[in-house]
Design an enzyme around this catalytic site. Structure first.
Site, mmCIF file in Angstrom:
data_model
loop_
_atom_site.group_PDB
_atom_site.id
_atom_site.type_symbol
_atom_site.label_atom_id
_atom_site.label_comp_id
_atom_site.label_asym_id
_atom_site.label_seq_id
_atom_site.Cartn_x
_atom_site.Cartn_y
_atom_site.Cartn_z
ATOM 1 C CG ASP A 105 -2.186 -0.730 1.047
ATOM 2 O OD1 ASP A 105 -2.435 -1.200 -0.068
ATOM 3 O OD2 ASP A 105 -2.943 -0.850 2.028
ATOM 4 C CE LYS A 161 -8.030 0.007 -1.743
ATOM 5 N NZ LYS A 161 -9.230 -0.301 -1.038
ATOM 6 C CG MET A 215 -8.900 7.838 6.498
ATOM 7 S SD MET A 215 -9.640 6.266 5.976
ATOM 8 C CE MET A 215 -9.981 5.518 7.587
#
Length: 252
Positions: free
Chosen positions: A37, A59, A172
């Site tokens: 990742d 991602k 996030m």
């Protein structure tokens, strides 16, 4: 199927390559294929055997190199064709990492699976700024929530957390900072301390502190962006940056 077919989900930790577990390093060293990742340090790939296939499948918001379904299919394809697949994921694969989805998909093809937990940024990043999640007289518990739902809205859990006395860690959440602050204001938490730590544990780490009433200004002033960890709660006052600022204001 390859007789060595296997999936190992490895948590790479919060960013600093030294914060991976020994078991994680051993899994990387045994891998035949590594799918890694964006938030997993590329330095960790140096533990792999020579000529091991290393495929970036990161991602990030608005920058998906592969869909989740494609990643699932790659795991199965390489396990069947080449053997041991290590899925190297930032933080811990079971904390907002969609690790269980990958595990579940691989199991459908009878691929043996193993989990190597990682150190989560939710508590490690604040800890390195000397901000504890709990401390006697300040907080007896902590919540970890993602700011964004699958549909893209602010998760209702933020409002629930805002009503508690716990330390709140929001992942996030930088793009929803205004909504987050409004939620805390609605519950009378304007003066609650806040720290936002961007790229925690890395050399280019950046941090701002304030409270609900001014943290949006501070974040904008210092160009804070993702990835970042947001900590809301009285424990922020125990962090080294908060203490240093207080001493500066007091002229100590």
């Amino acid at each position: 199927m390859n007789k060595n077919a296997k999936l190992t989900l490895v948590g790479a930790g919060p960013g600093d390559p030294d914060l991976i577990t020994v078991k994680g390093i051993k899994a990387i060293a045994d891998a035949d294929v590594i799918l890694y990742d964006d938030l997993a340090s590329k330095a960790l790939l140096s533990y792999a055997k020579p000529k091991v296939e290393k495929i970036y499948v990161g991602k990030r918001v608005g920058k998906h190199s592969h869909t989740q379904q494609t990643i699932n299919e790659l795991i199965v394809h390489f396990a069947q064709e080449k053997g041991h697949v290590v899925r190297l994921k930032g933080g811990d694969p079971f904390i907002f990492g969609r690790g269980y989805e990958e595990l579940e998909y691989a199991r459908q093809f009878d691929i043996p699976c193993e989990i190597v937990p990682g150190i989560s940024s939710a508590h490690a990043v604040p800890a390195l700024q000397q901000i504890p999640m709990t401390s006697r007289g300040f907080s007896q518990s902590y919540w970890v929530v993602t700011a964004t739902t699958k549909e893209g809205g602010l998760t209702p859990d933020v409002a629930l957390a805002a009503q508690s006395t716990a330390t709140i860690v929001i992942l996030m959440g930088t793009k929803k900072l205004h909504e987050i602050c409004n939620t805390f204001r609605l519950h009378g938490k304007e003066e609650t301390p806040v720290a936002i730590i961007q790229k925690g544990t890395l050399e280019n780490e950046k941090m701002v502190i304030g409270n609900i009433s001014n943290i949006e200004f501070e974040a904008s002033k210092h160009n804070i962006s993702s990835p970042a960890v947001i900590v809301v709660g009285e424990v922020v006052k125990l962090g080294k940056a908060y203490i240093e600022e207080f001493r500066h204001i007091q002229g100590v």
